[in-house]
Write a protein that holds these residues in place. Sequence first.
Motif, PDB file in Angstrom:
ATOM      1  N   PRO A  89      36.153  39.727  34.962  1.00  8.07           N
ATOM      2  CA  PRO A  89      35.952  39.374  33.554  1.00  8.07           C
ATOM      3  C   PRO A  89      35.472  37.928  33.390  1.00  8.07           C
ATOM      4  N   ILE A  90      34.444  37.753  32.577  1.00  6.28           N
ATOM      5  CA  ILE A  90      33.945  36.406  32.256  1.00  6.28           C
ATOM      6  C   ILE A  90      33.617  36.363  30.754  1.00  6.28           C
ATOM      7  N   LEU A  91      33.432  35.157  30.235  1.00  7.74           N
ATOM      8  CA  LEU A  91      33.064  35.001  28.827  1.00  7.74           C
ATOM      9  C   LEU A  91      31.534  34.913  28.736  1.00  7.74           C
ATOM     10  N   SER A  92      30.936  35.915  28.129  1.00  8.03           N
ATOM     11  CA  SER A  92      29.473  35.999  28.149  1.00  8.03           C
ATOM     12  C   SER A  92      28.807  34.974  27.242  1.00  8.03           C
ATOM     13  N   CYS A  93      29.572  34.346  26.331  1.00  9.43           N
ATOM     14  CA  CYS A  93      28.962  33.329  25.465  1.00  9.43           C
ATOM     15  C   CYS A  93      28.753  32.035  26.240  1.00  9.43           C
ATOM     16  N   ALA A  94      29.434  31.930  27.386  1.00  8.99           N
ATOM     17  CA  ALA A  94      29.363  30.682  28.146  1.00  8.99           C
ATOM     18  C   ALA A  94      28.572  30.862  29.444  1.00  8.99           C
ATOM     19  N   MET A  95      27.834  31.960  29.540  1.00  9.21           N
ATOM     20  CA  MET A  95      27.012  32.142  30.735  1.00  9.21           C
ATOM     21  C   MET A  95      25.577  32.452  30.323  1.00  9.21           C
ATOM     22  N   LEU A  96      24.635  31.844  30.994  1.00  8.47           N
ATOM     23  CA  LEU A  96      23.240  32.139  30.716  1.00  8.47           C
ATOM     24  C   LEU A  96      22.883  33.490  31.322  1.00  8.47           C
ATOM     25  N   ALA A  97      22.074  34.225  30.580  1.00  9.62           N
ATOM     26  CA  ALA A  97      21.634  35.528  31.090  1.00  9.62           C
ATOM     27  C   ALA A  97      20.901  35.345  32.417  1.00  9.62           C
ATOM     28  N   ALA A  98      20.211  34.207  32.544  1.00  9.96           N
ATOM     29  CA  ALA A  98      19.459  33.946  33.780  1.00  9.96           C
ATOM     30  C   ALA A  98      20.361  33.977  35.016  1.00  9.96           C
ATOM     31  N   ARG A  99      21.602  33.544  34.814  1.00 14.32           N
ATOM     32  CA  ARG A  99      22.521  33.530  35.957  1.00 14.32           C
ATOM     33  C   ARG A  99      22.949  34.930  36.381  1.00 14.32           C
ATOM     34  N   ALA A 100      22.744  35.885  35.493  1.00 10.57           N
ATOM     35  CA  ALA A 100      23.134  37.262  35.818  1.00 10.57           C
ATOM     36  C   ALA A 100      22.029  37.997  36.564  1.00 10.57           C
ATOM     37  N   ASP A 101      20.925  37.306  36.776  1.00 13.22           N
ATOM     38  CA  ASP A 101      19.803  37.922  37.487  1.00 13.22           C
ATOM     39  C   ASP A 101      20.272  38.438  38.844  1.00 13.22           C
ATOM     40  N   GLY A 102      20.052  39.708  39.055  1.00 16.25           N
ATOM     41  CA  GLY A 102      20.453  40.313  40.332  1.00 16.25           C
ATOM     42  C   GLY A 102      21.919  40.698  40.400  1.00 16.25           C
ATOM     43  N   HIS A 103      22.623  40.572  39.283  1.00 15.63           N
ATOM     44  CA  HIS A 103      24.058  40.897  39.287  1.00 15.63           C
ATOM     45  C   HIS A 103      24.358  42.126  38.441  1.00 15.63           C
ATOM     46  N   ARG A 104      25.613  42.553  38.595  1.00 13.42           N
ATOM     47  CA  ARG A 104      26.119  43.707  37.830  1.00 13.42           C
ATOM     48  C   ARG A 104      26.882  43.207  36.621  1.00 13.42           C
ATOM     49  N   VAL A 105      26.550  43.730  35.458  1.00  7.23           N
ATOM     50  CA  VAL A 105      27.282  43.385  34.234  1.00  7.23           C
ATOM     51  C   VAL A 105      27.773  44.680  33.586  1.00  7.23           C
ATOM     52  N   GLU A 106      29.049  44.658  33.196  1.00  7.58           N
ATOM     53  CA  GLU A 106      29.577  45.838  32.498  1.00  7.58           C
ATOM     54  C   GLU A 106      30.193  45.416  31.170  1.00  7.58           C
ATOM     55  N   THR A 107      30.016  46.287  30.185  1.00 11.36           N
ATOM     56  CA  THR A 107      30.662  46.085  28.886  1.00 11.36           C
ATOM     57  C   THR A 107      31.485  47.337  28.588  1.00 11.36           C
ATOM     58  N   LEU A 108      32.171  47.325  27.465  1.00 10.91           N
ATOM     59  CA  LEU A 108      33.002  48.486  27.127  1.00 10.91           C
ATOM     60  C   LEU A 108      32.161  49.760  26.994  1.00 10.91           C
ATOM     61  N   GLU A 109      30.869  49.609  26.660  1.00  8.18           N
ATOM     62  CA  GLU A 109      29.995  50.785  26.584  1.00  8.18           C
ATOM     63  C   GLU A 109      29.955  51.509  27.928  1.00  8.18           C
ATOM     64  N   GLY A 110      30.107  50.764  29.014  1.00  5.90           N
ATOM     65  CA  GLY A 110      30.071  51.369  30.347  1.00  5.90           C
ATOM     66  C   GLY A 110      31.444  51.783  30.851  1.00  5.90           C
ATOM     67  N   LEU A 111      32.474  51.540  30.042  1.00  2.00           N
ATOM     68  CA  LEU A 111      33.846  51.838  30.476  1.00  2.00           C
ATOM     69  C   LEU A 111      34.548  52.706  29.433  1.00  2.00           C
ATOM     70  N   GLN A 112      33.795  53.621  28.845  1.00  3.88           N
ATOM     71  CA  GLN A 112      34.318  54.385  27.720  1.00  3.88           C
ATOM     72  C   GLN A 112      35.573  55.189  28.052  1.00  3.88           C
ATOM     73  N   LYS A 113      35.603  55.768  29.256  1.00  6.77           N
ATOM     74  CA  LYS A 113      36.781  56.593  29.601  1.00  6.77           C
ATOM     75  C   LYS A 113      38.036  55.737  29.702  1.00  6.77           C
ATOM     76  N   GLU A 114      37.883  54.592  30.371  1.00  7.41           N
ATOM     77  CA  GLU A 114      39.028  53.688  30.512  1.00  7.41           C
ATOM     78  C   GLU A 114      39.441  53.108  29.158  1.00  7.41           C
ATOM     79  N   ALA A 115      38.421  52.804  28.337  1.00  7.64           N
ATOM     80  CA  ALA A 115      38.700  52.250  27.007  1.00  7.64           C
ATOM     81  C   ALA A 115      39.501  53.245  26.184  1.00  7.64           C
ATOM     82  N   GLU A 116      39.099  54.497  26.271  1.00  6.52           N
ATOM     83  CA  GLU A 116      39.774  55.530  25.495  1.00  6.52           C
ATOM     84  C   GLU A 116      41.195  55.750  26.029  1.00  6.52           C
ATOM     85  N   GLU A 117      41.302  55.786  27.350  1.00 11.52           N
ATOM     86  CA  GLU A 117      42.606  56.044  27.962  1.00 11.52           C
ATOM     87  C   GLU A 117      43.610  54.950  27.602  1.00 11.52           C
TER      88      GLU A 117
END
Lengths: 157, 762
Positions: A54-82
């Motif tokens: 977990p990181i705070l996305s307001c404090a990270m440049l999108a450029a730094r995520a180049d080549g990385h994996r990013v997940e949001t709650l949209e990608g964790l719907q089952k866990e969010a629901e559970e």
Amino acid sequence: MIVSIQLNGKKIVDDISPDMTLFKFVREHGCYSVKCGCETTNCGLCTVFFDGKPILSCAMLAARADGHRVETLEGLQKEAEEFGQFIADQGAEQCGFCNPGMIMNAIALFRENPEPTDDEIKRYLAGNLCRCSGYEGQLRGIHAFMEYKKQGGAACE
Amino acid sequence: MRVVGQRIRKKDAMQLVTGKPVYMDDVAPKDCLIVKILRSPHANALIEDINIATAMKVPGIEVIYTWKDVPNVRFAQAGQTYPEWSPYDRLILDQHVRFVGDAVAIVAGENEACVDRALKMIKVKYKVLPALLDYHESIDNEILVHPEDNWESLYPVGADNKRNICSHMEESHGDLEGTFADCDIVLERTYHVPAVNQAMMETFRTACYIDTYGRLVVLSSTQIVYHVRRILARALGIPQSKIRSLKPRIGGGFGAKQTVVTEIYPAFVTWHTKKPSKLIYSRYESQIAGSPRHEMDIRVKIGADKDGTLRAFDLYNLSNTGAYGDHGPTTAGLTGHKSMPLYTGNMEAFRHVFDVVYTNTLATGAYRGYGATQGIFALESLVNELADILHMDPVELRLKNVVREGMVMPAYFNEPAASCRLDECLVRAAEMIGWKDKYPCRDMGNGKVRSVGIAMAMQGSCISYVDVGSATISLNEDGSYRLAIAAADMGTGCDTILAQMAAECLEVSVDEIFVSGADTDSSPYDSGSYASSTTYITGQAVVKAATELKKRICTLAARMLECDVDDLEYDGHVAKDIKTGKSVTLQDIGFKAQCFNDLALQVTESHTSPVSPPPYMAGAVEIELDKETGHVEILDYAAVVDCGTVVNPNLATIQVEGGLGQGIGMTLFENIQYSDKGVLRNNSLMQYKIPTRRDVGTLRVEFKPSYEPTGPFGVKSIGEIVINTPAPALAQAIHNATGGYFRDLPITSEKIAMYCLEHENE
């Protein structure tokens, strides 16, 4: 500049401004669960997973995520629901605006530490502010979720 | 009851916990112009010249408006029923800027970057005027915050802009001076509460666009869709029929969104450009240009006998409304009439006088508790101090004097306490915290002291003679129902509890009712969700509408069965002729309603009330105070509430816990500080400390439900009262640990540590 970011399992190649935050990037790509509450890294609403942490996305440049994996709650719907149903059972979601960030961080907590103590819960989630609930209902929900997990995760609903 | 009183999940809960796009910025049109505001760096200044030529050349800029472009018609931003008590003292943009952060220009462009650039290129020449920053010096100061002649006060609240007075009112009962003279002891103290912010997680925001008919659609995070429509119509100079105001899910309100803080700017942009636009306040803007609690000085005087009989009360509050008068007169009234009635028991005389004054500081507004919070902090603190002087237990002193069921409350418009279990709340809260064993304190022997404190509170359940709530309920073909309301669920769960009430009346489950609103095009009129009124007022409208609809359903069923309505047996799903045994289902009735039928199975009802029954509560806290650092750790907070019938125990409990959290924040951490130039320092969540989950301790909530005869199913209210006990209860606990009386919020660790240091050898 061109970046390639794996967002919720999908590779996204985009031409972005170098000063674009990761927060802006994920929202521009439809991940509306990610919210902004403060711009100063105090509220935890913009929490996303960066290579699984977990990181705070307001404090990270999108450029730094180049080549990385990013997940949001949209990608964790089952866990969010559970997990979220136990918050809902307390009415502790209230306005709901802080929930995605808090739930992301709670998922991260349980991945690291499946049976945290109350003190560990409060410490881990201390950066997730909520102005509606007074936090007590969230804690009750977390306890109920842990109990449900202990029972093998059965008897949903 | 089957549905009322049940712990039912909020109807929107699963959508919210899974992060679905339901808030304003999630659903706003994607091609919105970005709107931002250029703000004044001066506390009081006249704009001598404003040059936008260079800024307009920034690529992507659509339009820039200055004071020269807006109508010269003053209005109030406060979301109140017409005629508002708040003065008409604002323009959309004014040549005269009155606080650091006041709006100077509206800039709209195709993206944030170009708007930010243009903001820096607007050249403004200010004539800086001396600023009035200390509200103690406002009245008859030579600096006038509102010298203009088109300033207007619609209601007789004692306002006079040529004296910096937003309101002055007086109210009294009994022989005050005579009673004071006859009392064994008269105690007077002054308390101070700063202009704390609601700090809801979703900042102020609005999107606007033009619809099929050329009308202005205002999609706003608001508690007051109908007031938004009326206020915008006046400010823009267009008919209300040209405006549709609606709200999506709201990310918290707490009264902040009972004021039209952002709506006017994108509305002006969209109305004139005919292009969609949106304005999202940053946290910084929400802090420096929002609508926080009114800063107040509260001077209270109590006359008592040695045996603890509290006989006379005199309360004066000086309220700082800041640069504009939104909610000024009304909040100041609550300071008296929602505090002193707690002590109706032996009250012989009371007086309440207040002044609400203008300054060149941030304009204030509505925040949960709305003036009552300030009054209760002062009065309850003074009663605790009086208990010390009288050597009486504060719980016993209160029990001797509290308002009890059946009493008439002279300090509350002579309304009866028709439902009141305050005495039981007090006894139970004391019991829960272990008062008898723990009062006043225990030295832990390691520099730390454990101590307890207690306080009571009240609020109202609506604005009597003013608030209107409405509900439309209709039967769908398949036997489900639609409940349309313009009350605003801001996370509180009113969509769900109103559906619970409808379900109870219609003998169905909550799932068989869907709720729509709030939308001025499709919801029946409602004043909006504020003044703790939704459950009590809109709830009764729901009961009326459901009751009438059920009657009509039975009438139509009787026609279908060709029988007398009196021979009908109806259980919510099947109507049966008891003579023939023939029956029709609700679905049959639903289909029939839409085929060769002239009996509308849709009912709209409104409700209003001549009384505003107070909910009551007691809060008791145990803390551990570190005398070296001044740190206060909350160990346990016990709250016992009489909100009448509890409609949904889960949601009521969370209301209490959330209110306690906010109350704890304003008592211990949340501060508002200005520089000597009037610049607000606490302008982010970095400087403005709201409680985290490590700061609130254990919160325990119980209910002592009375039955309010004028409320639907016996309900009163709960939304606001819950913020009122932490300040006086914590102040007392801190006193019991240190010996110091802290009368100025927030009671920071620094203040406590300094006190302990100065009194080390006592």
